[in-house]
Design a protein around this motif. Structure first.
Motif, mmCIF file in Angstrom:
data_model
loop_
_atom_site.group_PDB
_atom_site.id
_atom_site.type_symbol
_atom_site.label_atom_id
_atom_site.label_comp_id
_atom_site.label_asym_id
_atom_site.label_seq_id
_atom_site.Cartn_x
_atom_site.Cartn_y
_atom_site.Cartn_z
ATOM 1 N N GLU A 2 0.824 -1.204 0.000
ATOM 2 C CA GLU A 2 0.000 0.000 0.000
ATOM 3 C C GLU A 2 0.864 1.262 0.000
ATOM 4 N N LEU A 3 2.002 1.217 0.702
ATOM 5 C CA LEU A 3 2.892 2.375 0.700
ATOM 6 C C LEU A 3 3.425 2.639 -0.701
ATOM 7 N N GLN A 4 3.783 1.580 -1.419
ATOM 8 C CA GLN A 4 4.312 1.730 -2.772
ATOM 9 C C GLN A 4 3.257 2.319 -3.706
ATOM 10 N N GLU A 5 1.999 1.941 -3.487
ATOM 11 C CA GLU A 5 0.926 2.480 -4.319
ATOM 12 C C GLU A 5 0.807 3.993 -4.170
ATOM 13 N N HIS A 6 1.157 4.502 -2.987
ATOM 14 C CA HIS A 6 1.082 5.943 -2.732
ATOM 15 C C HIS A 6 2.421 6.644 -2.948
ATOM 16 N N GLY A 7 3.410 5.882 -3.410
ATOM 17 C CA GLY A 7 4.714 6.469 -3.684
ATOM 18 C C GLY A 7 5.484 6.845 -2.428
ATOM 19 N N ILE A 8 5.281 6.104 -1.335
ATOM 20 C CA ILE A 8 5.951 6.395 -0.065
ATOM 21 C C ILE A 8 6.950 5.280 0.218
ATOM 22 N N SER A 9 8.204 5.659 0.441
ATOM 23 C CA SER A 9 9.204 4.646 0.780
ATOM 24 C C SER A 9 9.084 4.287 2.255
ATOM 25 N N LEU A 10 9.509 3.108 2.593
ATOM 26 C CA LEU A 10 9.459 2.664 3.983
ATOM 27 C C LEU A 10 10.308 3.582 4.867
ATOM 28 N N ARG A 11 11.448 4.024 4.351
ATOM 29 C CA ARG A 11 12.324 4.917 5.109
ATOM 30 C C ARG A 11 11.608 6.220 5.456
ATOM 31 N N HIS A 12 10.898 6.801 4.501
ATOM 32 C CA HIS A 12 10.166 8.041 4.765
ATOM 33 C C HIS A 12 8.995 7.811 5.719
ATOM 34 N N PHE A 13 8.342 6.682 5.579
ATOM 35 C CA PHE A 13 7.234 6.356 6.476
ATOM 36 C C PHE A 13 7.726 6.237 7.921
ATOM 37 N N ILE A 14 8.843 5.542 8.126
ATOM 38 C CA ILE A 14 9.417 5.380 9.466
ATOM 39 C C ILE A 14 9.840 6.740 10.014
ATOM 40 N N THR A 15 10.498 7.537 9.190
ATOM 41 C CA THR A 15 10.941 8.871 9.627
ATOM 42 C C THR A 15 9.751 9.726 10.043
ATOM 43 N N PHE A 16 8.683 9.713 9.242
ATOM 44 C CA PHE A 16 7.477 10.463 9.576
ATOM 45 C C PHE A 16 6.907 9.987 10.913
ATOM 46 N N GLY A 17 6.831 8.688 11.106
ATOM 47 C CA GLY A 17 6.296 8.130 12.347
ATOM 48 C C GLY A 17 7.125 8.518 13.557
ATOM 49 N N LEU A 18 8.442 8.516 13.410
ATOM 50 C CA LEU A 18 9.317 8.918 14.515
ATOM 51 C C LEU A 18 9.167 10.400 14.833
ATOM 52 N N LEU A 19 9.136 11.234 13.798
ATOM 53 C CA LEU A 19 9.037 12.677 14.015
ATOM 54 C C LEU A 19 7.691 13.076 14.618
ATOM 55 N N ARG A 20 6.626 12.411 14.226
ATOM 56 C CA ARG A 20 5.291 12.740 14.721
ATOM 57 C C ARG A 20 4.947 12.045 16.038
ATOM 58 N N GLY A 21 5.823 11.160 16.488
ATOM 59 C CA GLY A 21 5.583 10.491 17.760
ATOM 60 C C GLY A 21 4.693 9.261 17.659
ATOM 61 N N PHE A 22 4.404 8.804 16.433
ATOM 62 C CA PHE A 22 3.598 7.585 16.276
ATOM 63 C C PHE A 22 4.444 6.355 16.524
ATOM 64 N N LEU A 23 5.743 6.471 16.278
ATOM 65 C CA LEU A 23 6.683 5.377 16.486
ATOM 66 C C LEU A 23 7.725 5.828 17.499
ATOM 67 N N GLU A 24 8.358 4.878 18.129
ATOM 68 C CA GLU A 24 9.387 5.191 19.118
ATOM 69 C C GLU A 24 10.570 4.258 18.901
ATOM 70 N N ARG A 25 11.760 4.811 18.928
ATOM 71 C CA ARG A 25 12.960 3.983 18.786
ATOM 72 C C ARG A 25 13.052 3.048 19.981
ATOM 73 N N ILE A 26 13.309 1.809 19.712
ATOM 74 C CA ILE A 26 13.381 0.817 20.788
ATOM 75 C C ILE A 26 14.562 1.097 21.698
ATOM 76 N N ASP A 27 15.710 1.413 21.121
ATOM 77 C CA ASP A 27 16.896 1.626 21.942
ATOM 78 C C ASP A 27 16.868 2.946 22.707
ATOM 79 N N SER A 28 15.975 3.866 22.356
ATOM 80 C CA SER A 28 15.934 5.153 23.048
ATOM 81 C C SER A 28 14.932 5.184 24.192
ATOM 82 N N ARG A 29 14.132 4.146 24.328
ATOM 83 C CA ARG A 29 13.120 4.124 25.379
ATOM 84 C C ARG A 29 13.792 3.934 26.737
ATOM 85 N N ASN A 30 13.388 4.712 27.706
ATOM 86 C CA ASN A 30 13.940 4.599 29.047
ATOM 87 C C ASN A 30 13.462 3.317 29.694
#
Length: 118
Positions: A2-30
């Motif tokens: 579905e991401l490819q259909e919208h022209g979104i790379s996985l790298r950009h999707f992950i970056t967006f999720g991290l910046l918006r707070g939808f995703l969290e880096r596992i190694d950065s969690r306290n």
């Protein structure tokens, strides 16, 4: 797919999720518990409480319900629950507010706008 259909790379999707707070880096969690608290939790769970219950049953011929009401057992179980709540990074039952659960509508709406990801 579905991401490819919208022209979104996985790298950009992950970056967006991290910046918006939808995703969290596992190694950065306290870590919720310190090493001392984690060992205390494990000791309470696997050694102290079971041994004390067994000791009380053998000495006093008490039922399980009576053993669970013993002040020392109640104190240890309360501490166990406190550590378990902290481990899951949530308030313990004694600290929970009495009002209804509050939700973060902004994040759920934004995730809904992204569409489902299969």
């Amino acid at each position: 797919v579905e991401l490819q259909e919208h022209g979104i790379s996985l790298r950009h999707f992950i970056t967006f999720g991290l910046l918006r707070g939808f995703l969290e880096r596992i190694d950065s969690r306290n870590q919720a518990l310190s090493d001392k608290e984690a060992s205390e939790l494990e000791e309470l769970r696997s050694v102290l409480i079971p041994n004390k219950k067994q000791e009380l049953k053998q000495l006093g011929k008490l039922t399980s319900a009576e053993v669970n009401k013993d002040l020392e057992i109640v104190r240890m179980v309360a501490r166990l629950n406190e550590l378990k709540a902290k481990e899951k990074n949530r308030p313990s039952p004694n600290e929970m507010p009495m009002s209804g659960a509050e939700t973060d509508d902004d994040s759920s709406t934004a995730m809904h706008q992204l569409g489902s990801i299969d």
